[in-house]
Design a protein around this motif. Sequence first.
Motif, PDB file in Angstrom:
ATOM      1  N   PHE A 171       1.039  -1.281  -0.052  1.00 33.73           N
ATOM      2  CA  PHE A 171       0.017   0.116  -0.100  1.00 33.73           C
ATOM      3  C   PHE A 171       0.886   1.417   0.120  1.00 33.73           C
ATOM      4  CE2 PHE A 171      -2.140   3.419   2.469  1.00 33.73           C
ATOM      5  CZ  PHE A 171      -3.262   3.368   1.470  1.00 33.73           C
ATOM      6  N   ILE A 172       1.862   1.207   0.971  1.00 34.28           N
ATOM      7  CA  ILE A 172       3.084   2.400   1.037  1.00 34.28           C
ATOM      8  C   ILE A 172       3.369   2.546  -0.337  1.00 34.28           C
ATOM      9  CG2 ILE A 172       5.009   3.373   2.054  1.00 34.28           C
ATOM     10  CD1 ILE A 172       4.053   1.895   4.543  1.00 34.28           C
ATOM     11  N   LYS A 173       4.014   1.514  -1.126  1.00 31.07           N
ATOM     12  CA  LYS A 173       4.535   1.777  -2.552  1.00 31.07           C
ATOM     13  C   LYS A 173       3.688   2.310  -3.367  1.00 31.07           C
ATOM     14  CE  LYS A 173       7.189  -0.782  -5.740  1.00 31.07           C
ATOM     15  NZ  LYS A 173       8.063  -2.139  -6.196  1.00 31.07           N
ATOM     16  N   LYS A 174       2.447   1.707  -3.224  1.00 32.11           N
ATOM     17  CA  LYS A 174       1.463   1.881  -4.332  1.00 32.11           C
ATOM     18  C   LYS A 174       0.842   3.545  -4.369  1.00 32.11           C
ATOM     19  CE  LYS A 174      -3.173   0.648  -5.818  1.00 32.11           C
ATOM     20  NZ  LYS A 174      -4.403   0.044  -5.791  1.00 32.11           N
ATOM     21  N   LYS A 175       0.954   4.088  -3.058  1.00 32.67           N
ATOM     22  CA  LYS A 175       0.401   5.371  -2.956  1.00 32.67           C
ATOM     23  C   LYS A 175       1.624   6.212  -2.725  1.00 32.67           C
ATOM     24  CE  LYS A 175      -3.893   4.432  -2.627  1.00 32.67           C
ATOM     25  NZ  LYS A 175      -4.919   4.976  -3.602  1.00 32.67           N
ATOM     26  N   ASN A 176       3.088   5.619  -2.804  1.00 37.86           N
ATOM     27  CA  ASN A 176       4.096   6.822  -3.009  1.00 37.86           C
ATOM     28  C   ASN A 176       4.207   7.451  -1.703  1.00 37.86           C
ATOM     29  OD1 ASN A 176       6.402   7.483  -3.896  1.00 37.86           O
ATOM     30  ND2 ASN A 176       5.573   9.192  -5.195  1.00 37.86           N
ATOM     31  N   LEU A 177       3.987   6.980  -0.508  1.00 40.61           N
ATOM     32  CA  LEU A 177       4.056   7.522   0.780  1.00 40.61           C
ATOM     33  C   LEU A 177       5.198   7.411   1.401  1.00 40.61           C
ATOM     34  CD1 LEU A 177       0.754   6.127   2.217  1.00 40.61           C
ATOM     35  CD2 LEU A 177       1.072   8.294   0.920  1.00 40.61           C
ATOM     36  N   GLU A 218      -9.124   1.171   1.237  1.00 40.75           N
ATOM     37  CA  GLU A 218      -9.885   2.450   1.102  1.00 40.75           C
ATOM     38  C   GLU A 218     -11.107   2.483   1.271  1.00 40.75           C
ATOM     39  OE1 GLU A 218      -6.416   5.736  -0.172  1.00 40.75           O
ATOM     40  OE2 GLU A 218      -6.948   4.263  -1.896  1.00 40.75           O
ATOM     41  N   VAL A 219     -11.807   1.478   1.370  1.00 43.90           N
ATOM     42  CA  VAL A 219     -13.142   1.316   1.866  1.00 43.90           C
ATOM     43  C   VAL A 219     -13.310   1.760   3.171  1.00 43.90           C
ATOM     44  CG1 VAL A 219     -15.100  -0.216   1.975  1.00 43.90           C
ATOM     45  CG2 VAL A 219     -13.674  -0.367   0.035  1.00 43.90           C
ATOM     46  N   PRO A 274     -11.118 -10.694  11.292  1.00 44.29           N
ATOM     47  CA  PRO A 274      -9.947 -10.958  11.736  1.00 44.29           C
ATOM     48  C   PRO A 274      -8.765 -10.749  10.951  1.00 44.29           C
ATOM     49  CG  PRO A 274     -11.465 -12.797  12.058  1.00 44.29           C
ATOM     50  CD  PRO A 274     -11.874 -11.761  11.116  1.00 44.29           C
ATOM     51  N   TYR A 275      -7.716 -10.506  11.081  1.00 43.74           N
ATOM     52  CA  TYR A 275      -6.379 -10.174  10.511  1.00 43.74           C
ATOM     53  C   TYR A 275      -6.422  -8.948   9.771  1.00 43.74           C
ATOM     54  CZ  TYR A 275      -5.484 -14.838  12.408  1.00 43.74           C
ATOM     55  OH  TYR A 275      -5.103 -16.162  13.195  1.00 43.74           O
ATOM     56  N   SER A 276      -7.091  -7.937  10.142  1.00 39.64           N
ATOM     57  CA  SER A 276      -7.319  -6.817   9.183  1.00 39.64           C
ATOM     58  C   SER A 276      -6.258  -5.718   9.531  1.00 39.64           C
ATOM     59  CB  SER A 276      -8.737  -6.373   9.232  1.00 39.64           C
ATOM     60  OG  SER A 276      -9.683  -7.240   8.665  1.00 39.64           O
ATOM     61  N   PRO A 277      -5.332  -5.361   8.647  1.00 41.53           N
ATOM     62  CA  PRO A 277      -4.569  -4.290   8.822  1.00 41.53           C
ATOM     63  C   PRO A 277      -5.482  -2.931   8.564  1.00 41.53           C
ATOM     64  CG  PRO A 277      -3.925  -5.249   6.827  1.00 41.53           C
ATOM     65  CD  PRO A 277      -4.672  -6.096   7.460  1.00 41.53           C
ATOM     66  N   LEU A 278      -5.239  -1.848   9.341  1.00 44.55           N
ATOM     67  CA  LEU A 278      -6.178  -0.677   9.216  1.00 44.55           C
ATOM     68  C   LEU A 278      -5.479   0.468   8.781  1.00 44.55           C
ATOM     69  CD1 LEU A 278      -8.001  -1.482  12.272  1.00 44.55           C
ATOM     70  CD2 LEU A 278      -8.904  -2.257  10.147  1.00 44.55           C
ATOM     71  N   LEU A 279      -6.351   1.300   8.256  1.00 44.72           N
ATOM     72  CA  LEU A 279      -5.860   2.816   7.582  1.00 44.72           C
ATOM     73  C   LEU A 279      -6.686   3.836   8.306  1.00 44.72           C
ATOM     74  CD1 LEU A 279      -4.248   4.921   5.972  1.00 44.72           C
ATOM     75  CD2 LEU A 279      -6.054   4.135   4.109  1.00 44.72           C
ATOM     76  N   PHE A 280      -5.999   4.603   8.906  1.00 42.85           N
ATOM     77  CA  PHE A 280      -6.726   5.880   9.520  1.00 42.85           C
ATOM     78  C   PHE A 280      -6.257   7.203   9.025  1.00 42.85           C
ATOM     79  CE2 PHE A 280      -7.663   2.683  12.926  1.00 42.85           C
ATOM     80  CZ  PHE A 280      -9.016   2.952  13.162  1.00 42.85           C
ATOM     81  N   ASP A 281      -7.120   7.899   8.637  1.00 43.40           N
ATOM     82  CA  ASP A 281      -6.607   9.433   8.382  1.00 43.40           C
ATOM     83  C   ASP A 281      -7.152  10.230   9.718  1.00 43.40           C
ATOM     84  OD1 ASP A 281      -5.728   8.947   5.975  1.00 43.40           O
ATOM     85  OD2 ASP A 281      -7.496   9.558   4.611  1.00 43.40           O
ATOM     86  N   VAL A 282      -6.018  10.829   9.983  1.00 46.61           N
ATOM     87  CA  VAL A 282      -6.238  11.396  11.554  1.00 46.61           C
ATOM     88  C   VAL A 282      -5.930  12.865  11.352  1.00 46.61           C
ATOM     89  CG1 VAL A 282      -6.133   9.507  12.527  1.00 46.61           C
ATOM     90  CG2 VAL A 282      -4.157  10.670  12.501  1.00 46.61           C
TER      91      VAL A 282
END
Length: 290
Positions: A171-177, A218-219, A274-282
Amino acid sequence: MNKLKISGLIAVLAFSLTSCLNKFVETDLDALYQEESTKILQYGLDNGITLTKDDKSGIYYRVLKTNATGLLPSSAYEFHIAYSLKTLNGTLIGQKEAKDSVIVNYYLSNVFPGLIYSLFLLKEGEKGQFFIPSQLAYAENPPSGVAKNEIIVAEIEVLDLMTEDERIESFIKKKNLKVSYKSEQGLRVIKLSENPTADTVKTGDLVQIKYKGMFLSEVAFDNGNTPFSFSIGSNSSIAGFEAGIVKLRKGEKAKLLIPSALGYGSKGTTGIPPYSPLLFDVELQKINGN
């Protein structure tokens, strides 16, 4: 990937009909399975193919390519696969080659159950051919061009079993973060704005956070319609969320990438498998009301 969608799973009739009707329906479905098994076994004989029956699912299969040292399948991984789907008479339904392969998540992907069962019969790097009875495939709701109650022949290759850490890195690579901070437990903080002279947070501080919670697709699972306030050190949020917030100063915005070990773990929670990595915009809006 639309060809893999479940048009409609069979209802668990045994729990919704009377016992008399249950017996009829179960017998009827059993007869259909026996008929399809006969067709599959005859296909094997006609084509000189030796098939193994998976007793748990009723799927017949053969492994086309082995990998003795490959990882064993688990719902903790995402399955990176190439596949083709055909009817028993050879009509192509859909396919994805290695160059345009797809990701299947045990908990989140909308695929027919026979495909999931088939994946668990392969190790990483292996390829197999699976003869899937109609009730584990499209049943009476097939895609266009496929008859009802068709046996589906799937050739599947498990190109990779992706761990949570690999999924986060992808994800980081795809979004160039650019990662601002990474913990030993795998939490990543990506600062989107910085305020180097603003206040920092410490244990006991009451913080107000504007946020949006998402899967790596990103859902959103939580749109954060109202700001969230909690005291640092009170254990009133998941561990990864608090650990990310303490890395911010007042007014800063960031993305937090949280592995399930710092989230909802191997059990999940309502709306989060279960086993879900999560993304938060904060955004850290306030500290102690200011």
